[in-house]
Design a protein around this motif. Sequence first.
Motif, PDB file in Angstrom:
ATOM      1  N   TYR A  69      95.525  -1.993  -1.924  1.00  0.00           N
ATOM      2  CA  TYR A  69      94.385  -1.683  -1.825  1.00  0.00           C
ATOM      3  C   TYR A  69      93.522  -2.037  -2.879  1.00  0.00           C
ATOM      4  N   PHE A  70      94.097  -1.657  -4.128  1.00  0.00           N
ATOM      5  CA  PHE A  70      93.188  -2.009  -5.446  1.00  0.00           C
ATOM      6  C   PHE A  70      93.131  -3.506  -5.618  1.00  0.00           C
ATOM      7  N   ALA A  71      94.323  -4.206  -5.439  1.00  0.00           N
ATOM      8  CA  ALA A  71      94.263  -5.740  -5.439  1.00  0.00           C
ATOM      9  C   ALA A  71      93.480  -6.388  -4.560  1.00  0.00           C
ATOM     10  N   TYR A  72      93.544  -5.948  -3.249  1.00  0.00           N
ATOM     11  CA  TYR A  72      92.888  -6.550  -2.077  1.00  0.00           C
ATOM     12  C   TYR A  72      91.397  -6.469  -2.068  1.00  0.00           C
ATOM     13  N   PHE A  73      90.862  -5.294  -2.565  1.00  0.00           N
ATOM     14  CA  PHE A  73      89.433  -5.004  -2.884  1.00  0.00           C
ATOM     15  C   PHE A  73      88.793  -5.253  -3.998  1.00  0.00           C
ATOM     16  N   HIS A  74      89.891  -5.983  -4.883  1.00  0.00           N
ATOM     17  CA  HIS A  74      89.206  -6.593  -6.269  1.00  0.00           C
ATOM     18  C   HIS A  74      88.604  -5.315  -7.250  1.00  0.00           C
TER      19      HIS A  74
END
Length: 261
Positions: free
Chosen positions: A209-214
């Motif tokens: 989630y952290f990576a996907y939503f930058h």
Amino acid sequence: MTNIILTAHSSQLTAHSSQQYLSSLYIIIPAYNESINISHIIEEWYPVIEKHNANDSSRLVVIDDGSKDDTLSILEDLSRTRKLLQPIAKENGGHGSAVLTGYRYAIEHGADYIFQTDSDGQTSASEFESFWKLRNDYDAVIGSRPVRGDGAQRKFVEKVLCFLLRIIFGVKVSDANAPFRLMKSSLVEKYISKLPNDFNLPNAMLTTYFAYFHERITFRDITFRPRQGGVNSINIMKIIRIGMNAVRDFIRLRKEIDTHA
């Protein structure tokens, strides 16, 4: 004289104000049948929470996941002389369930920062400070294990996990599931409600989630030693079963993202 008094008063207010806004830290450690390791783990990590105990608001929280040995009783004994140690007992639900229990406890009790590691002695408390120094630059600092002391099989499993996350979510991360991570509590709270209480791989999914939503995250290499004692409760067959369930969960969670996009 008046100027001196005003300056002193102003300094006191500044000091009081800075004390008010010191960050509270909750260190979350899940444990299952770790009677051999747990005393050493507390000895290693308790000084860290003592050092970062802002206004008596920080805690070392160990989630006992229904251990069948003396882990819980050892923790309770240790907590009698260590006021910042908080043992929590729960029914056995697996590592992921214990981690989520700890995260929710930290959020409910007003933690500013959450740090998670495991109770098998594979990580080193001496590497915590380098993560803590980055807390104002990033909302999550996540460990990456270039060398794994727990064997080639586990390293292969992690590579497969990262590959699946890249295929399903389109994110590229160096280590999705490392049990050595410092996160702002507000960031964890932002995404934790998306996960079931018994989700097996919450750290991997939170990283995703952290990576996907930058979000503002970074990865830092950590030491990852062999297990320091006891027997790992998760063997390769369990890993395969967890992996098969995880793929189904990942696909479902990706669909949920697309639905709410």
